[in-house]
Each structure stands twice: as structure tokens, then as C-alpha cells.
Design an enzyme around this catalytic site. Sequence first.
Site, PDB file in Angstrom:
ATOM      1  N   ASN A   1      36.445  44.625  38.606  1.00  0.00           N
ATOM      2  CA  ASN A   1      37.124  44.042  37.654  1.00  0.00           C
ATOM      3  C   ASN A   1      37.447  42.605  37.695  1.00  0.00           C
ATOM      4  O   ASN A   1      38.328  42.142  38.386  1.00  0.00           O
ATOM      5  CB  ASN A   1      38.215  45.026  37.373  1.00  0.00           C
ATOM      6  CG  ASN A   1      39.000  44.911  35.892  1.00  0.00           C
ATOM      7  OD1 ASN A   1      39.299  43.649  35.704  1.00  0.00           O
ATOM      8  ND2 ASN A   1      39.390  45.935  35.354  1.00  0.00           N
TER       9      ASN A   1
ATOM     10  N   LYS B   1      53.609  36.824  34.483  1.00  0.00           N
ATOM     11  CA  LYS B   1      53.259  38.382  35.030  1.00  0.00           C
ATOM     12  C   LYS B   1      53.045  38.538  36.416  1.00  0.00           C
ATOM     13  O   LYS B   1      53.506  39.213  37.003  1.00  0.00           O
ATOM     14  CB  LYS B   1      51.791  38.839  34.306  1.00  0.00           C
ATOM     15  CG  LYS B   1      51.488  40.075  34.721  1.00  0.00           C
ATOM     16  CD  LYS B   1      49.991  40.347  34.161  1.00  0.00           C
ATOM     17  CE  LYS B   1      49.675  42.115  34.344  1.00  0.00           C
ATOM     18  NZ  LYS B   1      48.448  42.206  34.194  1.00  0.00           N
TER      19      LYS B   1
ATOM     20  N   PHE C   1      45.179  42.052  30.167  1.00  0.00           N
ATOM     21  CA  PHE C   1      43.915  42.930  29.625  1.00  0.00           C
ATOM     22  C   PHE C   1      44.682  44.206  30.005  1.00  0.00           C
ATOM     23  O   PHE C   1      45.851  44.527  30.222  1.00  0.00           O
ATOM     24  CB  PHE C   1      43.171  42.543  30.922  1.00  0.00           C
ATOM     25  CG  PHE C   1      43.588  42.974  32.472  1.00  0.00           C
ATOM     26  CD1 PHE C   1      44.010  42.166  33.144  1.00  0.00           C
ATOM     27  CD2 PHE C   1      43.169  44.346  32.982  1.00  0.00           C
ATOM     28  CE1 PHE C   1      44.678  42.579  34.448  1.00  0.00           C
ATOM     29  CE2 PHE C   1      43.436  44.524  34.209  1.00  0.00           C
ATOM     30  CZ  PHE C   1      44.131  43.603  35.050  1.00  0.00           C
ATOM     31  N   GLY C   2      43.840  45.273  29.819  1.00  0.00           N
ATOM     32  CA  GLY C   2      43.952  46.449  29.907  1.00  0.00           C
ATOM     33  C   GLY C   2      45.214  47.026  29.041  1.00  0.00           C
ATOM     34  O   GLY C   2      45.284  46.750  28.059  1.00  0.00           O
ATOM     35  N   TYR C   3      46.095  47.568  29.467  1.00  0.00           N
ATOM     36  CA  TYR C   3      47.337  48.194  28.688  1.00  0.00           C
ATOM     37  C   TYR C   3      48.433  47.182  28.626  1.00  0.00           C
ATOM     38  O   TYR C   3      49.345  47.302  28.157  1.00  0.00           O
ATOM     39  CB  TYR C   3      47.815  49.500  29.534  1.00  0.00           C
ATOM     40  CG  TYR C   3      46.873  50.614  29.831  1.00  0.00           C
ATOM     41  CD1 TYR C   3      46.777  51.386  28.572  1.00  0.00           C
ATOM     42  CD2 TYR C   3      46.085  50.824  30.867  1.00  0.00           C
ATOM     43  CE1 TYR C   3      45.882  52.579  28.676  1.00  0.00           C
ATOM     44  CE2 TYR C   3      45.444  51.957  30.825  1.00  0.00           C
ATOM     45  CZ  TYR C   3      44.951  52.589  29.775  1.00  0.00           C
ATOM     46  OH  TYR C   3      44.245  53.785  29.691  1.00  0.00           O
ATOM     47  N   ASP C   4      48.150  45.895  29.058  1.00  0.00           N
ATOM     48  CA  ASP C   4      49.350  44.837  29.157  1.00  0.00           C
ATOM     49  C   ASP C   4      49.864  44.722  27.615  1.00  0.00           C
ATOM     50  O   ASP C   4      50.991  44.740  27.497  1.00  0.00           O
ATOM     51  CB  ASP C   4      48.783  43.494  29.559  1.00  0.00           C
ATOM     52  CG  ASP C   4      48.704  43.303  30.949  1.00  0.00           C
ATOM     53  OD1 ASP C   4      49.170  44.140  31.626  1.00  0.00           O
ATOM     54  OD2 ASP C   4      48.088  42.479  31.291  1.00  0.00           O
TER      55      ASP C   4
ATOM     56  N   ARG D   1      51.222  44.275  40.745  1.00  0.00           N
ATOM     57  CA  ARG D   1      50.084  43.671  41.591  1.00  0.00           C
ATOM     58  C   ARG D   1      50.468  42.779  42.552  1.00  0.00           C
ATOM     59  O   ARG D   1      50.217  42.322  43.720  1.00  0.00           O
ATOM     60  CB  ARG D   1      48.892  43.172  40.700  1.00  0.00           C
ATOM     61  CG  ARG D   1      47.637  42.513  41.418  1.00  0.00           C
ATOM     62  CD  ARG D   1      46.491  42.440  40.605  1.00  0.00           C
ATOM     63  NE  ARG D   1      45.912  43.616  40.295  1.00  0.00           N
ATOM     64  CZ  ARG D   1      45.949  44.248  39.064  1.00  0.00           C
ATOM     65  NH1 ARG D   1      46.566  43.454  38.007  1.00  0.00           N
ATOM     66  NH2 ARG D   1      45.505  45.542  38.764  1.00  0.00           N
TER      67      ARG D   1
ATOM     68  N   ASP E   1      43.524  49.286  43.515  1.00  0.00           N
ATOM     69  CA  ASP E   1      43.325  50.572  42.713  1.00  0.00           C
ATOM     70  C   ASP E   1      44.629  50.568  41.938  1.00  0.00           C
ATOM     71  O   ASP E   1      45.725  50.687  42.565  1.00  0.00           O
ATOM     72  CB  ASP E   1      42.953  51.797  43.378  1.00  0.00           C
ATOM     73  CG  ASP E   1      42.250  52.617  42.271  1.00  0.00           C
ATOM     74  OD1 ASP E   1      41.164  52.301  41.678  1.00  0.00           O
ATOM     75  OD2 ASP E   1      42.720  53.750  42.114  1.00  0.00           O
TER      76      ASP E   1
ATOM     77  N   THR F   1      36.838  45.102  44.279  1.00  0.00           N
ATOM     78  CA  THR F   1      36.970  45.424  42.882  1.00  0.00           C
ATOM     79  C   THR F   1      35.958  44.742  42.011  1.00  0.00           C
ATOM     80  O   THR F   1      35.415  43.680  42.622  1.00  0.00           O
ATOM     81  CB  THR F   1      38.257  45.118  42.408  1.00  0.00           C
ATOM     82  OG1 THR F   1      38.425  45.445  41.004  1.00  0.00           O
ATOM     83  CG2 THR F   1      38.652  43.864  42.506  1.00  0.00           C
TER      84      THR F   1
HETATM   85  P1  ITT Z   1      37.560  48.608  39.982  1.00  0.00           P
HETATM   86  O1  ITT Z   1      37.078  50.006  40.208  1.00  0.00           O
HETATM   87  O2  ITT Z   1      36.072  47.877  39.767  1.00  0.00           O
HETATM   88  O3  ITT Z   1      38.420  48.096  40.827  1.00  0.00           O
HETATM   89  P2  ITT Z   1      38.747  49.376  37.255  1.00  0.00           P
HETATM   90  O4  ITT Z   1      38.895  48.715  36.055  1.00  0.00           O
HETATM   91  O5  ITT Z   1      38.205  50.561  37.476  1.00  0.00           O
HETATM   92  O6  ITT Z   1      38.035  48.504  38.213  1.00  0.00           O
HETATM   93  P3  ITT Z   1      41.387  50.356  38.246  1.00  0.00           P
HETATM   94  O7  ITT Z   1      40.873  51.761  38.360  1.00  0.00           O
HETATM   95  O8  ITT Z   1      42.139  49.898  39.340  1.00  0.00           O
HETATM   96  O9  ITT Z   1      40.166  49.192  38.038  1.00  0.00           O
HETATM   97  O10 ITT Z   1      42.116  50.120  36.947  1.00  0.00           O
HETATM   98  C1  ITT Z   1      42.202  51.154  36.027  1.00  0.00           C
HETATM   99  C2  ITT Z   1      42.550  50.455  34.639  1.00  0.00           C
HETATM  100  O11 ITT Z   1      43.948  50.337  34.484  1.00  0.00           O
HETATM  101  C3  ITT Z   1      41.837  49.516  34.222  1.00  0.00           C
HETATM  102  O12 ITT Z   1      40.703  49.273  33.848  1.00  0.00           O
HETATM  103  C4  ITT Z   1      42.854  48.682  33.099  1.00  0.00           C
HETATM  104  O13 ITT Z   1      42.615  49.330  31.982  1.00  0.00           O
HETATM  105  C5  ITT Z   1      44.211  49.288  33.688  1.00  0.00           C
HETATM  106  N1  ITT Z   1      44.872  48.233  34.365  1.00  0.00           N
HETATM  107  C6  ITT Z   1      44.714  47.878  35.630  1.00  0.00           C
HETATM  108  N2  ITT Z   1      45.646  46.945  36.166  1.00  0.00           N
HETATM  109  C7  ITT Z   1      46.199  46.375  35.057  1.00  0.00           C
HETATM  110  C8  ITT Z   1      47.132  45.575  34.701  1.00  0.00           C
HETATM  111  O14 ITT Z   1      47.748  44.677  35.507  1.00  0.00           O
HETATM  112  N3  ITT Z   1      47.596  45.192  33.302  1.00  0.00           N
HETATM  113  C9  ITT Z   1      46.988  46.403  32.396  1.00  0.00           C
HETATM  114  N4  ITT Z   1      46.456  47.213  32.648  1.00  0.00           N
HETATM  115  C10 ITT Z   1      45.792  47.253  33.941  1.00  0.00           C
END
Ligand code: ITT
Length: 193
Positions: A13, A175, A151-154, A181, A70, A11
Amino acid sequence: MKHVRRLVVATANRDKITEIEALLDPGVELLERPSSVGEVEEEAPDLIGNARLKASAVSDATGQPSLADDTGLFVAALGGKPGVRSSRFAGDAATYAENVSALLAAMDGRVDRRAEFRTVALVRFPDGGEVWVQGVVRGEIVDRPRGAAGFGYDPLFAPDGGRGLTFAEMTLVEKNRCSHRSAAFGALAVLLR
Ligand code: ITT
């Protein structure tokens, strides 16, 4: 099944890697993804397929076992969206903030707020073998972003049994005690011992 000590992380990210580092057994060393491996198109229809694409690209390039995570957020009222397209819900190259806004807009006026995060953790070996597991956490989409951690949708996701807090209102340790995860990586650790 296999005793693994070193894994090249597939990954890219950084936020996910920070959580994974805290979840892995201390005896497992994570090696950085080589910059020579370009970005992998995540074009599979499901999380397993995308995890496999990412991990195979890295294990083929390095000859080492590789680890991919993923993850997607699956919202019941949206028929499972954003799902496998969670990173691109607001468009290609969308920021976390743009995805959060797009999800809030899509949930406007919806009574059914149920959602779940799913993580597939997959290890691919250079001989083509693999092990994978899935971790799921159920919860709901809150009506406004809350909290600054994670991060993300947290900021929009409150897990069941989490005292109503969103993941972004929890510390990393909190978390990691209850997340999708942690469920996935807990199960993976058992397989790799
Ligand atoms: P890689 O492909 O490099 O692994 P990515 O950001 O594309 O990175 P994912 O496809 O697994 O990773 O994740 C898709 C999205 O979901 C990510 O960009 C975040 O916005 C969200 N996401 C993933 N895990 C999360 C978490 O634990 N909490 C909140 N949002 C999350």
C-alpha cells in the site's frame, strides 16, 4: 536489540509507505518489495498474524530483514469491525470510497461513535526471528466525510486531542505527530537502534 540499516518493505500500500518513510529514522533505508513476491493472502485472525504473513513471505524470498505494517480501524459500536478486515469492509477489492460509505451506513443513527486505529509494525529477520510493536490512537467516527488529505478511513476519523479535525483535515506532518502508525514506528525505532 538489533542494529538495522536496510529493510525490505512488505506492504504493497503506497499510502502507508509514504507515511512510514517519513516516520523511520533517516539512517534506515527502505528497499522496494520485489515484484516476484505475489500478493499475500491476509487470512490470519489478527493484525500480528497478518503482519507476520506479509513480512515472512518477503524475508523468505529475499533473505533480507523485512518490515510489515498491518493496520485496522476498530469501532466499538460495531463490535470491533471492520478491524482486521478494514481493507475489505465493503467487499473484496473495495475502494477507499466504498469502505467509507459502508462504514458511514453502518454507523447511521449510532450514538456511541468511539473507535480506534491500531497498527502492528513487525520486522522479520531471515533467521526467523522477529520484533513487533503495536501503536493505537483513540478517537471517534464523525457523521460525514471531512477533508481530502490522507487515505482510507481518514475522512471519518477524528483522533482524541486533535481539535476535532479528522486525519484527512491534517497535513501528513500533523497526522504523523499523533497517529497509530507514528506510535508504532516510534516504538519500533527504539528496538532497532
Ligand atoms: P498491505 O496488505 O499491502 O499492507 P492494505 O491496504 O491491505 O495493504 P492494511 O490491511 O494494513 O493494508 O490496512 C487495511 C485498510 O485500513 C487500508 O486499506 C485502509 O483502508 C485502512 N487504513 C490503514 N491505515 C490507515 C490510516 O492510517 N488511515 C486511514 N485508513 C487506514
